[in-house]
Every structure is written in structure tokens, then in C-alpha cells.
Design a protein around this motif. Sequence first.
Motif, PDB file in Angstrom:
ATOM      1  N   ASP A 116       0.897  -1.354  -0.098  1.00 46.73           N
ATOM      2  CA  ASP A 116       0.043   0.261   0.104  1.00 46.73           C
ATOM      3  C   ASP A 116       0.714   1.175   0.116  1.00 46.73           C
ATOM      4  O   ASP A 116       0.784   2.261  -0.663  1.00 46.73           O
ATOM      5  N   ALA A 117       1.827   1.253   0.835  1.00 43.87           N
ATOM      6  CA  ALA A 117       2.958   2.497   0.851  1.00 43.87           C
ATOM      7  C   ALA A 117       3.760   2.693  -0.382  1.00 43.87           C
ATOM      8  O   ALA A 117       3.769   3.800  -0.842  1.00 43.87           O
ATOM      9  N   CYS A 118       4.073   1.550  -1.100  1.00 36.93           N
ATOM     10  CA  CYS A 118       4.510   1.850  -2.478  1.00 36.93           C
ATOM     11  C   CYS A 118       3.465   2.126  -3.423  1.00 36.93           C
ATOM     12  O   CYS A 118       4.136   3.137  -4.281  1.00 36.93           O
ATOM     13  N   TYR A 119       2.468   1.845  -3.327  1.00 34.82           N
ATOM     14  CA  TYR A 119       1.398   2.258  -4.454  1.00 34.82           C
ATOM     15  C   TYR A 119       0.739   3.720  -4.391  1.00 34.82           C
ATOM     16  O   TYR A 119       0.434   4.298  -5.009  1.00 34.82           O
ATOM     17  N   GLU A 120       0.881   4.080  -2.920  1.00 28.10           N
ATOM     18  CA  GLU A 120       0.163   5.469  -2.701  1.00 28.10           C
ATOM     19  C   GLU A 120       1.127   6.759  -3.165  1.00 28.10           C
ATOM     20  O   GLU A 120       2.350   6.574  -3.130  1.00 28.10           O
ATOM     21  N   ALA A 121       0.609   7.480  -3.754  1.00 30.10           N
ATOM     22  CA  ALA A 121       0.910   8.776  -4.196  1.00 30.10           C
ATOM     23  C   ALA A 121       0.122  10.032  -3.505  1.00 30.10           C
ATOM     24  O   ALA A 121      -0.980  10.387  -3.691  1.00 30.10           O
ATOM     25  N   ASP A 122       1.019  10.741  -2.491  1.00 31.56           N
ATOM     26  CA  ASP A 122       0.375  11.492  -1.818  1.00 31.56           C
ATOM     27  C   ASP A 122       0.349  12.990  -2.637  1.00 31.56           C
ATOM     28  O   ASP A 122      -0.796  13.582  -2.199  1.00 31.56           O
ATOM     29  N   GLU A 123       1.035  12.923  -3.668  1.00 29.05           N
ATOM     30  CA  GLU A 123       1.017  14.261  -4.310  1.00 29.05           C
ATOM     31  C   GLU A 123       0.871  13.758  -5.846  1.00 29.05           C
ATOM     32  O   GLU A 123       1.572  13.145  -6.602  1.00 29.05           O
ATOM     33  N   PRO A 124      -0.618  13.754  -6.304  1.00 25.52           N
ATOM     34  CA  PRO A 124      -0.943  13.343  -7.343  1.00 25.52           C
ATOM     35  C   PRO A 124      -0.345  14.190  -8.937  1.00 25.52           C
ATOM     36  O   PRO A 124      -0.512  13.515 -10.038  1.00 25.52           O
ATOM     37  N   ASP A 125       0.185  15.369  -8.487  1.00 27.22           N
ATOM     38  CA  ASP A 125       0.579  16.001  -9.582  1.00 27.22           C
ATOM     39  C   ASP A 125       1.997  16.238  -9.965  1.00 27.22           C
ATOM     40  O   ASP A 125       2.615  17.053 -10.306  1.00 27.22           O
ATOM     41  N   VAL A 126       2.658  15.131  -9.342  1.00 30.66           N
ATOM     42  CA  VAL A 126       4.228  15.083  -9.535  1.00 30.66           C
ATOM     43  C   VAL A 126       4.353  13.829 -10.428  1.00 30.66           C
ATOM     44  O   VAL A 126       3.424  12.810 -10.679  1.00 30.66           O
ATOM     45  N   ARG A 127       5.496  13.485 -10.803  1.00 29.19           N
ATOM     46  CA  ARG A 127       5.883  12.454 -11.736  1.00 29.19           C
ATOM     47  C   ARG A 127       6.013  11.005 -11.008  1.00 29.19           C
ATOM     48  O   ARG A 127       6.296  11.225  -9.891  1.00 29.19           O
ATOM     49  N   PRO A 186       6.695   1.969  -8.679  1.00 28.00           N
ATOM     50  CA  PRO A 186       5.659   1.393  -8.028  1.00 28.00           C
ATOM     51  C   PRO A 186       4.540   1.890  -7.931  1.00 28.00           C
ATOM     52  O   PRO A 186       3.201   1.564  -8.028  1.00 28.00           O
ATOM     53  N   GLN A 187       4.361   3.330  -8.042  1.00 35.27           N
ATOM     54  CA  GLN A 187       3.336   3.922  -8.303  1.00 35.27           C
ATOM     55  C   GLN A 187       2.389   3.719  -9.560  1.00 35.27           C
ATOM     56  O   GLN A 187       1.307   4.040  -9.887  1.00 35.27           O
ATOM     57  N   VAL A 188       3.361   3.731 -10.592  1.00 38.85           N
ATOM     58  CA  VAL A 188       2.794   3.330 -11.847  1.00 38.85           C
ATOM     59  C   VAL A 188       2.009   1.926 -11.846  1.00 38.85           C
ATOM     60  O   VAL A 188       0.944   1.931 -12.482  1.00 38.85           O
ATOM     61  N   LEU A 189       2.354   1.094 -11.037  1.00 44.40           N
ATOM     62  CA  LEU A 189       1.707  -0.415 -10.869  1.00 44.40           C
ATOM     63  C   LEU A 189       0.595   0.092 -10.165  1.00 44.40           C
ATOM     64  O   LEU A 189      -0.432  -0.625 -10.223  1.00 44.40           O
ATOM     65  N   GLY A 190       0.751   0.922  -9.050  1.00 42.53           N
ATOM     66  CA  GLY A 190      -0.460   1.116  -8.219  1.00 42.53           C
ATOM     67  C   GLY A 190      -1.379   1.631  -8.745  1.00 42.53           C
ATOM     68  O   GLY A 190      -2.947   1.253  -8.850  1.00 42.53           O
ATOM     69  N   ALA A 191      -1.282   2.852  -9.955  1.00 43.74           N
ATOM     70  CA  ALA A 191      -2.152   3.278 -10.814  1.00 43.74           C
ATOM     71  C   ALA A 191      -2.994   2.160 -11.679  1.00 43.74           C
ATOM     72  O   ALA A 191      -4.075   2.034 -11.724  1.00 43.74           O
ATOM     73  N   LEU A 192      -2.227   1.518 -12.306  1.00 40.52           N
ATOM     74  CA  LEU A 192      -2.774   0.165 -13.023  1.00 40.52           C
ATOM     75  C   LEU A 192      -3.509  -0.582 -12.235  1.00 40.52           C
ATOM     76  O   LEU A 192      -4.505  -1.125 -12.651  1.00 40.52           O
ATOM     77  N   ASP A 193      -3.097  -1.022 -11.129  1.00 41.83           N
ATOM     78  CA  ASP A 193      -3.724  -1.927 -10.045  1.00 41.83           C
ATOM     79  C   ASP A 193      -5.131  -1.341  -9.712  1.00 41.83           C
ATOM     80  O   ASP A 193      -6.140  -2.023  -9.766  1.00 41.83           O
ATOM     81  N   ALA A 194      -5.230   0.049  -9.820  1.00 44.28           N
ATOM     82  CA  ALA A 194      -6.796   0.575  -9.536  1.00 44.28           C
ATOM     83  C   ALA A 194      -7.592   0.575 -10.610  1.00 44.28           C
ATOM     84  O   ALA A 194      -8.668   0.993 -10.410  1.00 44.28           O
ATOM     85  N   VAL A 195      -7.056   0.492 -11.773  1.00 44.80           N
ATOM     86  CA  VAL A 195      -8.156   0.436 -13.088  1.00 44.80           C
ATOM     87  C   VAL A 195      -8.228  -0.883 -13.513  1.00 44.80           C
ATOM     88  O   VAL A 195      -9.510  -0.923 -13.972  1.00 44.80           O
ATOM     89  N   VAL A 196      -7.709  -2.116 -13.460  1.00 46.03           N
ATOM     90  CA  VAL A 196      -7.707  -3.398 -13.716  1.00 46.03           C
ATOM     91  C   VAL A 196      -8.811  -4.277 -12.829  1.00 46.03           C
ATOM     92  O   VAL A 196      -8.908  -3.706 -11.880  1.00 46.03           O
ATOM     93  N   ASP A 197      -9.476  -5.239 -13.662  1.00 51.06           N
ATOM     94  CA  ASP A 197     -10.185  -6.341 -12.771  1.00 51.06           C
ATOM     95  C   ASP A 197      -9.570  -7.464 -12.953  1.00 51.06           C
ATOM     96  O   ASP A 197      -8.573  -7.510 -13.845  1.00 51.06           O
ATOM     97  N   THR A 255       2.091  13.110 -14.802  1.00 58.23           N
ATOM     98  CA  THR A 255       1.881  13.012 -13.343  1.00 58.23           C
ATOM     99  C   THR A 255       1.036  11.904 -13.052  1.00 58.23           C
ATOM    100  O   THR A 255       0.638  11.044 -13.838  1.00 58.23           O
ATOM    101  N   VAL A 256       1.048  11.668 -11.681  1.00 59.88           N
ATOM    102  CA  VAL A 256       0.370  10.317 -11.383  1.00 59.88           C
ATOM    103  C   VAL A 256      -1.190  10.681 -11.998  1.00 59.88           C
ATOM    104  O   VAL A 256      -1.862   9.691 -12.077  1.00 59.88           O
ATOM    105  N   ARG A 257      -1.506  11.930 -11.538  1.00 61.80           N
ATOM    106  CA  ARG A 257      -3.082  12.076 -11.918  1.00 61.80           C
ATOM    107  C   ARG A 257      -3.216  11.960 -13.432  1.00 61.80           C
ATOM    108  O   ARG A 257      -4.326  11.252 -13.799  1.00 61.80           O
ATOM    109  N   ASP A 258      -2.319  12.486 -14.202  1.00 63.50           N
ATOM    110  CA  ASP A 258      -2.357  12.032 -15.548  1.00 63.50           C
ATOM    111  C   ASP A 258      -2.545  10.614 -16.060  1.00 63.50           C
ATOM    112  O   ASP A 258      -3.104  10.153 -16.851  1.00 63.50           O
ATOM    113  N   LEU A 259      -1.546  10.007 -15.338  1.00 62.91           N
ATOM    114  CA  LEU A 259      -1.363   8.653 -15.386  1.00 62.91           C
ATOM    115  C   LEU A 259      -2.797   7.768 -15.210  1.00 62.91           C
ATOM    116  O   LEU A 259      -3.242   6.868 -16.140  1.00 62.91           O
TER     117      LEU A 259
END
Length: 630
Positions: A388-399, A403-414, A559-563
Motif C-alpha cells: 500500500d505504501a509503495c502504491y500510494e501517491a500523496d502528491e498526484p501532480d508529480v512524476r 511502483p506508483q505506476v503499478l499502483g495506478a494500473l492496479d486501481a484500473v484493472v479487474d 503526473t500520477v493524476r495524468d497516468l
Amino acid sequence: MTPTTSTTRLTVAQALVRFLSAQVTERDGVRQRLIGATWGIFGHGNVAGLGQALIEYAGDMPYHQGRNEQSMVHAAVGYARQSNRLSTHAVTTSIGPGATNLVTGAALATVNHLPVLLLPGDVFATRPADPVLQQLEVPYAGDVSVNDCLRPVSRYFDRITRPEALIPAALQAMRVLTDPVETGAVTLALPQDVQAEAYDWPEEFFAERVWTVRRPGADPAELAEAVRVIRAASRPLVIAGGGVHHSRAEDALAEFAAATRIPVASTQAGKGSLRHDHPQDVGGVGHTGTATADELARTADLVIGVGTRYTDFTTASGTLFENPDVRFLNLNIAPFDGHKLAGTPLVADARSGLEELTEALAMHGHRIADPYATEYTEDKERWEQRVDACYEADEPDVRPTQPQVLGALDAVVDETDVIINAAGSLPGDLHKLWRTRSRDQYHLEYGFSCMGYEIPAAIGVKMAAPDRPVWALVGDGTYLMMPTEIVTAVQEGIAIKILLVQNHGYASIGGLSETVGGERFGTAYRYTSDDGTFTGAPLPVDLAANAASLGMRVLRAKTVRDLRAALAEARAADTPTCVYVETETADTVSGAPPAQAWWDVPVAETATRSSAVKARELYERHVSTRRRHL
């Protein structure tokens, strides 16, 4: 009076295509076509033979146009894996470089026990002109061609120098392709003159032929010994390998684990054997594994390998299983793997063997003790907090970090999505962090770990599962190896999704280089400096523009938000779509938890640079902990 046999006059190539279109596999009462399609790039060695035959029988044998011979093999292998090894594709090439380009893909297929049929053209069998274009001349052997490079990486190899030789060779090829122990790359080398030669073929050669993929059960004596060994263990651990998936043994494993409460770790090939939220799933094991699984492996007194080859990543190069009393029980359909690590063999199909073990242990009411179950359950919860800590992005407007890339993908897929990867820093992050939701979501080719596999394999997987979202996860190094099949995806409207991570070089090997005294030399994609090292500014390479130039729709995320938005848009797309993102820093490997177990990469025994000297000292400490299990 001798009965007459009905014959049909066809060329060798025409006969082969007709034969292949009539081959069927059957397992558990379900039948499907063995050779689903043929990939091809045509040259003088196959255009008049197999090329003509494929258009002659276009209604019987689908054809796909490739851009690179290695890529075509990868696509066929991806299709075969998604089809549970019950269906695959054939690949035809010309002679010369077309044939030699098959070697890497063939090795990948054979290492991973995945079936693929290779049909390279060959030089003239009759030698009317010698040498011909692209022919390798070997002064000491007139019967050698470049196709002989495929012998050591093929499970079966034959050269068809006469038309009638095709019949036994084709039957042997099908036998090997459908044998769950022997399967891998199968090569039928086809001299170009023989391909075009006509012959009177018996009609029964073209009749539908069913190849039963067997599920052998365990020998009763081996089963009894396996039950005894399990009952005697107080800290058993299952290691699930790729054989669980090949056998479709996931449900049987889940029932075994639930009944006995024995924890289940997984190799790269075996990840997803249990869902990530199954109570007994403890994640990946070995060098790229979780802290939970690796600590269980260190203290286990019995390791139950199910369908695994025990590669060095799994065993931490022989240093992981530290318990002095540890023993191994190996359930494997291949006797070769069943006897590894001096283990007690249980030679059987993974599903059959697990079902028999579950039934036999239930007769004794066997379950592990409560304290052991509590221990690994609490450890797993702590590891999930790290994820959870690796996936979490406290600041969504940064690169994002990787692991945050994987976290963003994890949130999209089923559970319907399929994630494909093979090389770079992503396999380590995925093995530690990815939460697998279905039996075939996690598609990691880590037997050969071949850069360039991901994009063509995604095409093959999408062909086998057209209604599912299929993602190829690639870094810049892998992308530059083999982006060519993007054109194929665009041409045929195969809606794969590429997640392209830019980190300016070979990030995984850069990190490894630093730990072994190599100081990241030659691993960055940067301008050269005055001292000859690649430490200048990043190269002005625009991979997103490259993908777009090949016809793919590209979404850029800064950014994380864009991703997050780009990934959601890509998942909904019905055309080939690429999401491009640059990770936080060029020199950070991933930001994921470090390796939880060692991996042996020998370090220079003598050196003047301090980095190598220190690395050697650490290396010798690790080597001293290695043991042979006898």
C-alpha cells in the motif's frame, strides 16, 4: 489382392498446411485446434512453397503477417500460454537470417515448456546450384545449414529432404507439441525445392487426428510416501510453479491449501496460482519474492514444489532454504524436475496429484498447527501494508515512481485483464507487489526473461482471448529491442495496450551493476562523457512519437493524476493504445522494497576500484551460506 489407397497429389507445402489444419487436441473432454494459425515472413526460401500453400488453403489455415521472425515466435508463444498449451501457432521463414532469427524465440519456448511449430525454409536438397543466396557453406559437412542452429533449442528437429519423409516427421512433431513433459519448440526444416515438389499423399494423412493431452495420476507408493512426508512436517511451504497453470490446477491447489492451511508461495511463472487474497497465498518467493514468503522458506522443514523447475531466482542461488532439516517433495509431471534438490518425487499431473494428496490427507484430518497459520497470516498483513505504501501517491501532480505506476494500473484493472512482462526492473516489482486477481492475469516470461517479448506476446494473448484487456508492460530498453509488431497490431486491429515506462536505460541491470562493482557502466541511455562513461544528459529519444509513427494511439502522462486518467482511457479503447510515462528519476531502479533474498552474480575476484573490492567481500559472505541439498 492389395487394397488400393486413395491419394491426392499436392506439393509438400500444400500437404503440410492441410495436415496441420486437421490436428486437434483434447483434454478433459474439450477439443480445440492444435495449430490455430500460421505466422510468416516470406523470402525466396518459402514464398513459392509455404507462401503458395497458405494462399491455396487460406480458408483452412489463417495467416498473420509479421515484421520480425523472433517476434512472430513470441506471438505464437503468448497465444500458446493463454491457450493452456492446447493450441499454438506455426511460424514460417525464409532461409538465412529469417531462419536464424528464430533461435531466440525457440529457446524461450523450450525453456518455458511452451509449444510452437517452426517451419524455416532451407537450402536446396537436390543442390542444383551450390551455394544459393544466404547459404552457409560448411567445408566439412555438406548437409549442414543455418537451420542446424535450431537443434539445441528445439525439442524435436527434422529436415524434410524427401516428400515422403514429411509423414513420419509431421506425426512426431505433433506428438512432441502435445506432450506435457516434452513440449517446446518443434522445428521442421523445409528445403525450398522440396516444399514445391509434388507427391501422391494418402488421404488418411489429412483426416482429423485427435491428440489427447494426458493427466497421469501418482504412483500409489509415491503418493503414500508424499502423505507421510507432509504429515511429518511442522513448517511446510508450497512453492507453486508454472506447471500449476499449464495443468489448470489452480482450483485443486486452492482446495489443498484451504484443507491443510499450508501456505503457498509462487515463482514468477506460478504467480496467480492462488488469488492474492486467498488466506494461504503469501506471494512471490526467492530473489524477487516477498519478505513473508522468503522468511517461510528460510524456516521451512518441508518445501512442496508443484510444477516448478527451482531456478536460481526461486532458490536464491541455493541460499534460501536455511533450515538444516529441510526436505523437498516435488509434484511434477516431468521426472527430471521431480527429482531436483534430492527431493521425494511425486511424478504426476499437477491437478491430479493435488487432488489425490488432498483426498489422502483428509483421511487423516491433516492440518497445520494454529500458531504457524497465525504467524504467516500476520506477516502477510504487514507485507500488504508495505505494498500500500509503495502504491500510494500523496502528491498526484508529480512524476510517478515505478511502483506508483503499478499502483495506478492496479486501481484500473479487474480480474479480466492480462498483464504481460518479461525483463528489466518490472519483473521484480511485479513479483513483490502485484495483486493477482485471476489465474491467468499475471503473464511473466521469466524462464528466458527475453527483452522484446512483451508486445508480440500481447498480440498472441489477445488473439487467444479477444474479449479481455491485454497489457504489455515495457521499459524503454525492452521497447527499443522489438517494437515492430505494433504495426501488426494496427494492421489487424488487435487492441493491445502498451504501458511504456521511460527510465532512460537498463534500470534493472544498472542497479545490479552497482551492487557487483560495475558502477552502472554502460547501462544508461545518456550521452557519453569525456571519460568514456555514459553519464551525460539523457538522450533526446521520443519513444511516444515512435509508437505513434507506427500507427498506435498514444496517451502521454506526466503526473500520477495524468497516468490514472490515461490508463482508464486506454483500458476502454478498442484500438491499439499506448500509455507513455516517465518515472521519477533516471537512476532509481524502482523504489520498491529491496531484494528479500540473494542472487548469485559472480564478482571480480581481483580489482583496484573500491566498489568492486567491497562487492567481492559481500559476495564471499553470501557464497559461504550456499548449500547443496542432499
